[in-house]
Write a protein that holds these residues in place. Structure first.
Motif, PDB file in Angstrom:
ATOM      1  N   UNK A   1       0.833  -1.202   0.000  1.00 29.98           N
ATOM      2  CA  UNK A   1       0.000   0.000   0.000  1.00 29.98           C
ATOM      3  C   UNK A   1       0.866   1.249   0.000  1.00 29.98           C
ATOM      4  N   UNK A   2       0.198   2.392  -0.217  1.00 30.92           N
ATOM      5  CA  UNK A   2       0.883   3.674  -0.302  1.00 30.92           C
ATOM      6  C   UNK A   2      -0.020   4.775   0.245  1.00 30.92           C
ATOM      7  N   UNK A   3       0.549   5.694   1.010  1.00 32.74           N
ATOM      8  CA  UNK A   3      -0.184   6.846   1.507  1.00 32.74           C
ATOM      9  C   UNK A   3       0.222   8.097   0.751  1.00 32.74           C
ATOM     10  N   UNK A   4      -0.758   8.872   0.321  1.00 28.15           N
ATOM     11  CA  UNK A   4      -0.510  10.061  -0.492  1.00 28.15           C
ATOM     12  C   UNK A   4      -1.133  11.297   0.145  1.00 28.15           C
ATOM     13  N   UNK A   5      -0.413  12.409   0.088  1.00 26.21           N
ATOM     14  CA  UNK A   5      -0.935  13.690   0.549  1.00 26.21           C
ATOM     15  C   UNK A   5      -1.054  14.625  -0.649  1.00 26.21           C
ATOM     16  N   UNK A   6      -2.250  15.214  -0.825  1.00 29.11           N
ATOM     17  CA  UNK A   6      -2.463  16.096  -1.965  1.00 29.11           C
ATOM     18  C   UNK A   6      -1.605  17.351  -1.848  1.00 29.11           C
ATOM     19  N   UNK A   7      -0.926  17.675  -2.927  1.00 25.43           N
ATOM     20  CA  UNK A   7      -0.172  18.919  -3.010  1.00 25.43           C
ATOM     21  C   UNK A   7      -0.953  19.976  -3.784  1.00 25.43           C
ATOM     22  N   UNK A   8      -1.632  19.522  -4.837  1.00 22.20           N
ATOM     23  CA  UNK A   8      -2.419  20.450  -5.659  1.00 22.20           C
ATOM     24  C   UNK A   8      -3.539  19.691  -6.347  1.00 22.20           C
ATOM     25  N   UNK A   9      -4.767  20.095  -6.057  1.00 16.55           N
ATOM     26  CA  UNK A   9      -5.926  19.523  -6.735  1.00 16.55           C
ATOM     27  C   UNK A   9      -6.274  20.424  -7.914  1.00 16.55           C
ATOM     28  N   UNK A  10      -6.486  19.835  -9.075  1.00 20.42           N
ATOM     29  CA  UNK A  10      -6.841  20.635 -10.252  1.00 20.42           C
ATOM     30  C   UNK A  10      -8.096  21.460  -9.957  1.00 20.42           C
ATOM     31  N   UNK A  11      -8.073  22.764 -10.253  1.00 18.98           N
ATOM     32  CA  UNK A  11      -9.187  23.652  -9.883  1.00 18.98           C
ATOM     33  C   UNK A  11     -10.558  23.149 -10.307  1.00 18.98           C
ATOM     34  N   UNK A  12     -10.672  22.600 -11.492  1.00 15.49           N
ATOM     35  CA  UNK A  12     -11.968  22.123 -11.969  1.00 15.49           C
ATOM     36  C   UNK A  12     -12.480  20.898 -11.249  1.00 15.49           C
TER      37      UNK A  12
END
Length: 239
Positions: free
Chosen positions: A199-210
Motif C-alpha cells: 500500500x501507499x499513503x498520499x498527501x495532496x499537493x495540488x488539486x486541479x481547480x476544476x
C-alpha cells in the motif's frame, strides 16, 4: 466520526468544566495528566483540538510547542488555560488560538467553543478517512503509470493498494473517477508520505481547480452517508 480533543491537566475543577461543555458540543476527550504522555499521543495521532493547562502541569508549554511542530496537529485548535505564571501573550506566541484564565467558567468557555467549532470540524474533515473501494491510476514524471485501488480518502489525501511495484518518485499524479450519476474525473498532484510492499499513503499537493468542487461534494455525500449509518446504529441501540 465525532470530534476529538486532548485535555492536559491534573486539575479536577478544570476537568469537570471542560468535560461538561465539550460533551454538550459532542467532542470526545482524551485526558492526560503529564506532559510526556501528552506529547507521545499528539505525535502519533491527529486530534481536532487541545486544551493545555499551561501552569497546572509541568512541561505543558513543551506540549504546546510539540503540537505546533507536529505534522498532523500543527493546524489543530489549541485552548490554553493560564493561571498567573503564563501570560496571554506568552500563550498566543507559543501557538494557542484561545486563552482562558483560571478558574474557567462555563459561559466564556461555551462562547469560545461556538467560535472554534467550525474550525475544529474543518480540521476533522481534513484528516478523517472514509473507506472506499475505487480504481485509481498513478503517473510518474517519467511517464510511467500503474494502477491501484483506493482504500480510504480524506480531504487531505488517500491511501491505495498497489498493483505491481511502487514508484520511487516522491510526487505523482493521481486520477480516478468520482462516483455520481454524472461521473467526473479527479486529478491531483500528490506526495508519497509512506509506502510498503502492499500500500501507499498520499498527501495532496495540488488539486486541479476544476476538480475541487466535485471532490468536496463527493466528500460531503460520504459524510452524510456515514452520519446516517451512525444515526441508524444509535437508534437501534436505544430502541
Amino acid at each position: 466520526m465525532g470530534l476529538g480533543c486532548l485535555l492536559l491537566t491534573s486539575d479536577a475543577m478544570l476537568l469537570e468544566v471542560v468535560r461538561t461543555n465539550f460533551s454538550a458540543a459532542h467532542i470526545g476527550l482524551e485526558l492526560r495528566t503529564d506532559a510526556a504522555s501528552a506529547i507521545e499521543l499528539s505525535a502519533r495521532r491527529h486530534l481536532d483540538s487541545f486544551v493545555i493547562d499551561c501552569d497546572g502541569v509541568s512541561g505543558a508549554m513543551d506540549v504546546l510547542a510539540a503540537i505546533r511542530s507536529s505534522r498532523s496537529n500543527k493546524a489543530s485548535v489549541v485552548f490554553a488555560v493560564v493561571n498567573a505564571k503564563t501570560t496571554v501573550s506568552m500563550a498566543v506566541e507559543a501557538g494557542a488560538n484561545f486563552v482562558l484564565g483560571k478558574p474557567v467558567q462555563d459561559k466564556p468557555l461555551r462562547g469560545i467553543l461556538d467560535i472554534a467549532l467550525l474550525r475544529m470540524e474543518r480540521e476533522h474533515r481534513r484528516y478523517f478517512r472514509h473507506a472506499v473501494d475505487l480504481p485509481i491510476q498513478l503517473s510518474c514524471y517519467t511517464g510511467a503509470t500503474f494502477a491501484g485501488k483506493i482504500m480510504n480518502v480524506s480531504e487531505g489525501g488517500l491511501a491505495v493498494t498497489l498493483f505491481g511495484s511502487a514508484p520511487v518518485e516522491s510526487v505523482v499524479t493521481v486520477q480516478f473517477e468520482l462516483p455520481s450519476t454524472d461521473p467526473q474525473t479527479f486529478q491531483a498532484k500528490a506526495e508519497i508520505v509512506w509506502n510498503d510492499a502492499f500500500a501507499m499513503g498520499l498527501r495532496f499537493l495540488r488539486i486541479e481547480p476544476g476538480c475541487r468542487s466535485f471532490f468536496e461534494a463527493w466528500l460531503d455525500s460520504l459524510e452524510a452517508q456515514l452520519r446516517f449509518r451512525e444515526s441508524v446504529q444509535s437508534s437501534n441501540a436505544t430502541g
